[in-house]
Design an enzyme around this catalytic site. Structure first.
Site, PDB file in Angstrom:
ATOM      1  N   TYR A 130       0.708  -1.439   0.039  1.00 61.61           N
ATOM      2  CA  TYR A 130      -0.008  -0.261  -0.343  1.00 61.61           C
ATOM      3  C   TYR A 130       0.902   2.071   0.293  1.00 61.61           C
ATOM      4  O   TYR A 130       1.915   1.795   0.845  1.00 61.61           O
ATOM      5  CB  TYR A 130      -0.902  -0.187   0.971  1.00 61.61           C
ATOM      6  CG  TYR A 130      -1.409   0.840   1.572  1.00 61.61           C
ATOM      7  CD1 TYR A 130      -2.634   1.452   0.434  1.00 61.61           C
ATOM      8  CD2 TYR A 130      -1.162   2.181   2.656  1.00 61.61           C
ATOM      9  CE1 TYR A 130      -3.946   2.523   0.747  1.00 61.61           C
ATOM     10  CE2 TYR A 130      -2.621   3.310   2.884  1.00 61.61           C
ATOM     11  CZ  TYR A 130      -3.197   3.484   1.866  1.00 61.61           C
ATOM     12  OH  TYR A 130      -4.221   4.314   1.900  1.00 61.61           O
ATOM     13  N   ASP A 202      -0.331  -7.327   6.267  1.00 61.08           N
ATOM     14  CA  ASP A 202      -2.501  -6.447   6.331  1.00 61.08           C
ATOM     15  C   ASP A 202      -2.723  -7.118   5.558  1.00 61.08           C
ATOM     16  O   ASP A 202      -3.254  -7.899   4.216  1.00 61.08           O
ATOM     17  CB  ASP A 202      -0.936  -5.222   5.967  1.00 61.08           C
ATOM     18  CG  ASP A 202      -1.979  -3.738   5.271  1.00 61.08           C
ATOM     19  OD1 ASP A 202      -3.230  -4.625   5.675  1.00 61.08           O
ATOM     20  OD2 ASP A 202      -1.943  -2.845   5.087  1.00 61.08           O
ATOM     21  N   LYS A 227     -11.852  -0.067   6.257  1.00 66.67           N
ATOM     22  CA  LYS A 227     -12.541  -0.615   3.910  1.00 66.67           C
ATOM     23  C   LYS A 227     -12.859  -1.432   4.240  1.00 66.67           C
ATOM     24  O   LYS A 227     -14.142  -0.974   5.312  1.00 66.67           O
ATOM     25  CB  LYS A 227     -11.059  -0.908   3.776  1.00 66.67           C
ATOM     26  CG  LYS A 227      -9.808  -0.224   3.586  1.00 66.67           C
ATOM     27  CD  LYS A 227     -10.169   0.933   2.582  1.00 66.67           C
ATOM     28  CE  LYS A 227      -8.502   1.889   3.144  1.00 66.67           C
ATOM     29  NZ  LYS A 227      -7.533   1.430   2.546  1.00 66.67           N
TER      30      LYS A 227
HETATM   31  C1  PLP Z   1      -6.224   1.998   3.470  1.00 66.31           C
HETATM   32  C2  PLP Z   1      -5.331   1.045   3.364  1.00 66.31           C
HETATM   33  C3  PLP Z   1      -4.975   1.529   4.419  1.00 66.31           C
HETATM   34  C4  PLP Z   1      -4.708   2.177   5.769  1.00 66.31           C
HETATM   35  O1  PLP Z   1      -5.467   2.082   5.850  1.00 66.31           O
HETATM   36  P1  PLP Z   1      -5.993   3.979   6.477  1.00 66.31           P
HETATM   37  O2  PLP Z   1      -6.891   3.474   7.869  1.00 66.31           O
HETATM   38  O3  PLP Z   1      -6.594   4.576   5.466  1.00 66.31           O
HETATM   39  O4  PLP Z   1      -4.778   4.676   7.513  1.00 66.31           O
HETATM   40  C5  PLP Z   1      -2.837   0.354   4.922  1.00 66.31           C
HETATM   41  N1  PLP Z   1      -3.069  -0.776   4.603  1.00 66.31           N
HETATM   42  C6  PLP Z   1      -4.182  -1.441   2.771  1.00 66.31           C
HETATM   43  C7  PLP Z   1      -4.113  -2.272   2.438  1.00 66.31           C
HETATM   44  C8  PLP Z   1      -4.508  -0.073   2.447  1.00 66.31           C
HETATM   45  O5  PLP Z   1      -5.898  -0.453   1.640  1.00 66.31           O
END
Ligand code: PLP
Length: 414
Positions: A130, A202, A227
């Site tokens: 990311y 992640d 998300k």
């Molecule tokens: C959006 C996202 C992040 C960061 O998260 P935020 O809530 O925007 O700080 C980290 N990793 C992935 C894979 C993401 O899609």
């Protein structure tokens, strides 16, 4: 019971839930129910006083003490808040881990994993992580004397070759964004552990409904709650889950010391979201699979990136590691940058927007949007072509989604 062994541990306030159902340990709750049940109940028994089925939003900064130093499990809301406790237990249960920690954003969660490291340490990360993660690593933590190797984490030999004596962390995303590469969590955890390093995954794209990295040997799972877990594009948040009591204690120390914690209203919104995670994900996956298959047959589409398609290079690994293939689909159109810009602008049900994971379908062009900051040469070398489109397939009726794509393709490319 594993995470209330010391008096200090109990200060996170989760003992309140012991009293209610005799089972504060999130893991035990998960073991007591399938994920669909845990999503709705874990961490949130009915309110003791009123019977409210949703945990109250505890809008308070502080808590009265019965005597100096005699708190009832909570003393200050940066350190702990009952609505946050409910969310942390819920997320831990979903991931099948013992300990959850919630943060103000996904980036705050990732930052907390980096807080575990010391100057001189080395990190191996995927070369397509990311963008915000890449920026945090390169532009913040390199200045604190951490070093980073960005490698193709689907190539286990390359990962092994990147290991150094000072390697302390292997950072993994799977599926990756936007090319939907699948990384082998078990193999990467093993490489990390042989090097004496931690493996953090992640799990934002897959969600615990489809993939639970702790089961494959990872030490820490990280989430952007913004998300799929929130799921309604109305809240920003992050989380970490681990099974390791000592790691949890250290993460809690940094969570409280740095203070990037979510407010109770944000925690409530995510709790509201996780209740429907299983039913939402089923529809996301079903819709994404249908669209991926139809796009694959469409003459204007050169290539589809979806781990559920048999021709995906890591389809078998995905089938082993995941329970389904997720709601993200990328595809390459046989068109110029401008034509593809026109296509993503011409959809109506699919909103033109960055981000992902909400019930509404979103579409974007990585070359001009999410990945525009990468220099063109580098972007092309990484496979992010001008014709690439990324879709976060929502939970609308699949025929409306397909009609929208067909119409926009006809408008832009013919
Ligand atoms: C959006 C996202 C992040 C960061 O998260 P935020 O809530 O925007 O700080 C980290 N990793 C992935 C894979 C993401 O899609």
């Amino acid at each position: 019971m594993t995470h209330h062994d010391t008096p200090d541990d109990r200060r996170d306030g989760t003992e309140q839930f012991d009293d209610l159902d005799g089972e504060a340990d999130a893991r035990a709750q998960r073991e007591g129910g399938q994920i669909e049940t845990a999503a709705i109940h874990a961490g949130q028994p009915p309110d003791e006083q009123t019977g409210a089925v949703m945990p109250p939003i505890y809008a308070t900064s502080t808590y009265v003490q019965d005597g100096p130093g005699q708190d009832r499990g909570y003393e200050y809301s940066r350190t702990g808040n009952p609505t946050r406790t409910a969310l942390e237990a819920n997320l831990a249960a979903l991931e099948g881990g013992a300990h959850g920690r919630a943060f103000a954003s996904g980036m705050a969660a990732i930052n907390t994993v980096l807080n575990l490291l010391e100057a001189g340490d080395h990190v191996i990360a995927g070369d397509d992580v990311y963008g915000g993660t890449y920026r945090l690593f390169r532009e913040v933590y390199e200045d604190y004397d951490l070093s980073f190797s960005f490698v193709d984490t689907t190539d286990l030999d390359a990962v092994g070759a990147a290991v150094r004596p000072e390697t302390a962390l292997v950072w993994v995303e799977t599926p990756t964004n936007p090319l939907m590469r699948i990384n082998d969590i078990a193999a990467l955890s093993q490489i990390a552990h042989e090097a004496g390093a931690l493996c953090a995954v992640d799990n934002t794209f897959a969600t615990p409904y489809l993939q639970r990295p702790l089961e494959h040997g990872a030490d820490i799972v990280s989430h952007s709650l913004t998300k799929y877990l929130g799921g309604h594009s109305d809240v920003v948040g992050g989380a970490l889950v681990t099974d390791d009591a000592e790691l949890n204690e250290r993460l809690g120390f940094y969570q409280n010391s740095v203070g990037a914690t979510p407010d109770p209203f944000a925690c409530f919104l995510v709790l509201r979201g996780t209740k429907t995670l299983p039913v939402r994900m089923d529809r996301h996956c079903e819709n994404a699979r249908t669209l991926a298959e139809r796009l694959d047959e469409h003459p204007a589409v050169d290539r589809v990136y979806y781990p559920g398609l048999p021709e995906h290079p890591s389809h078998e690994l995905a089938a082993e590691q995941m329970d389904d293939f997720g709601g993200m689909v990328s595809f390459e159109l046989a068109g110029s940058l401008d034509e593809v810009s026109e296509f993503v602008s011409a959809t109506e049900v699919f909103a033109l927007a960055e981000s992902l994971g909400g019930v509404e379908s979103l579409i974007e062009q990585p070359a001009t949007m999410t990945h525009a900051s990468i220099p063109r040469e580098e972007r092309l070398a990484a496979g992010l072509t001008d014709g690439l489109v990324r879709a976060s397939v929502g939970t609308e009726h699949v025929e409306d989604l397909w009609a929208d794509i067909e119409r926009a393709l006809a408008t832009a490319l013919e």
